[in-house]
Write a protein that holds these residues in place. Structure first.
Motif, short mmCIF file in Angstrom:
data_model
loop_
_atom_site.label_atom_id
_atom_site.label_comp_id
_atom_site.label_asym_id
_atom_site.label_seq_id
_atom_site.Cartn_x
_atom_site.Cartn_y
_atom_site.Cartn_z
N ALA A 108 0.83 -1.21 0.00
CA ALA A 108 0.00 0.00 0.00
C ALA A 108 0.87 1.26 0.00
O ALA A 108 0.54 2.25 -0.66
N LEU A 109 1.96 1.22 0.74
CA LEU A 109 2.86 2.39 0.78
C LEU A 109 3.55 2.59 -0.57
O LEU A 109 3.74 3.72 -1.01
N ARG A 110 3.95 1.51 -1.20
CA ARG A 110 4.60 1.63 -2.51
C ARG A 110 3.65 2.24 -3.55
O ARG A 110 4.05 3.04 -4.39
N ALA A 111 2.39 1.85 -3.46
CA ALA A 111 1.42 2.30 -4.45
C ALA A 111 1.12 3.79 -4.34
O ALA A 111 0.88 4.46 -5.35
N LYS A 120 12.45 -0.17 4.41
CA LYS A 120 13.60 0.67 4.03
C LYS A 120 13.69 0.93 2.53
O LYS A 120 13.87 2.08 2.12
N PRO A 121 13.57 -0.07 1.67
CA PRO A 121 13.64 0.24 0.24
C PRO A 121 12.34 0.81 -0.33
O PRO A 121 12.32 1.32 -1.45
N ALA A 122 11.26 0.73 0.45
CA ALA A 122 9.95 1.14 -0.08
C ALA A 122 9.59 2.57 0.27
O ALA A 122 8.75 3.17 -0.40
N VAL A 123 10.21 3.13 1.31
CA VAL A 123 9.83 4.44 1.83
C VAL A 123 11.02 5.38 1.79
O VAL A 123 12.10 5.06 2.30
#
Length: 296
Positions: A94-97, A131-134
């Protein structure tokens, strides 16, 4: 808009209250409508979300400038690790999107360790996926919550014995009030000076304590003689199973305390540190039944 997941819990409610006191718009995310009444009185916008459903989580985050993430360890679950990993996957997707400008994740002391920490390994997994997503991520690692002693208070008051998994009993360990974690989280969510950076913050209470300190404080509050007792290692799992935990959950706890007692879990050397102001006596007094408090 700041979105708080787990807003009905002690940490989330404290974060929401502090943010509302500073005039921020807050969306409180809960599992069901019954959990939201007190938060509505604070002036929070309410959202209901299932942490295992990506569309539900994404909807709760929509339009957020900042998000406080909580992936709780499921208590009444035969396979809590599997369930929490699913929560993490859903949250990160959801955060990536639709990434907000800032994310704060509630984590644990020892989450930097890569193995052997039981429950804390689940928070390690959360951190590694975030870490890699935000882009702008704050990891707020909390010491053991003072409120955790509520699990053994009835037994301690009835038997005069406070069982402890902390060995040896003389060991002093970090602990923190849940409300202090929430207040520090609010401060960090409002701090926009760390844009596009990873920030790691450890939070614990004003002083470290031992199990005998807890027992002594309970004795003073209740007027009953209570002594700390180191629960033998071979009694840990049976005790946890009798308390209603699944075998997998009990294993996560025993692994955690094995590592804790080896002295491997503490505030990370490299990183910021914050200290709460709530004393252990305040938290224990708030959890005692009214008829168990000593007259003063």
């Amino acid at each position: 808009m700041i979105v708080i997941f787990g807003a009905s819990g002690k940490v989330g409610r404290a974060t929401a209250a502090a943010l509302r006191s500073s005039g921020q718009a807050v969306r409180a995310v809960v599992r069901n409508a019954q959990q939201g009444s007190g938060l509505m009185q604070l002036g929070c916008e309410m959202a209901i979300a299932d942490l295992l459903d990506e569309a539900s989580v994404a909807s709760a985050m929509r339009g957020a400038d900042a998000v406080q993430i909580l992936c709780p360890v499921p208590i009444a679950d035969a396979h809590p690790a599997n369930t929490m990993h699913r929560m993490i996957d859903v949250t990160v997707a959801a955060l990536r999107a639709n990434p907000p400008a800032r994310v704060l994740a509630l984590s644990d002391y020892g989450a930097e360790l890569e193995s052997g920490t039981g429950i804390t390994m689940l928070f390690h997994a959360l951190e590694m996926q975030l870490k890699p997503a935000v882009q702008n991520l704050t990891l707020l690692r909390a010491a053991e919550h003072m409120q955790n002693w509520a699990r053994v208070l009835p037994a301690a008051l009835s038997t005069g014995i406070l069982p402890s998994l902390h060995h040896p009993l003389s060991k002093r360990f970090p602990t923190v009030a849940a409300q202090d974690v929430g207040r520090v989280a609010a401060e960090l969510l409002l701090d926009s000076g760390h844009a596009n950076a990873l920030r790691t913050v450890s939070v614990e209470g004003p002083q470290r304590v031992s199990a005998p300190d807890v027992a002594r404080t309970l004795s003073e509050l209740s007027g009953r003689e209570i002594a700390a007792h180191a629960l033998p290692r071979d009694a840990w799992a049976p005790t946890l199973l009798r308390a209603g935990l699944s075998a997998e959950h009990a294993k996560l706890i025993t692994d955690l305390y094995d590592t804790h007692n080896a002295g491997l879990i503490d505030a990370q050397v490299f990183g910021e540190r914050r200290f709460g102001t709530t004393q252990l006596s305040e938290v224990l007094a708030s959890m005692l039944p009214s008829n168990a408090t000593a007259e003063r």
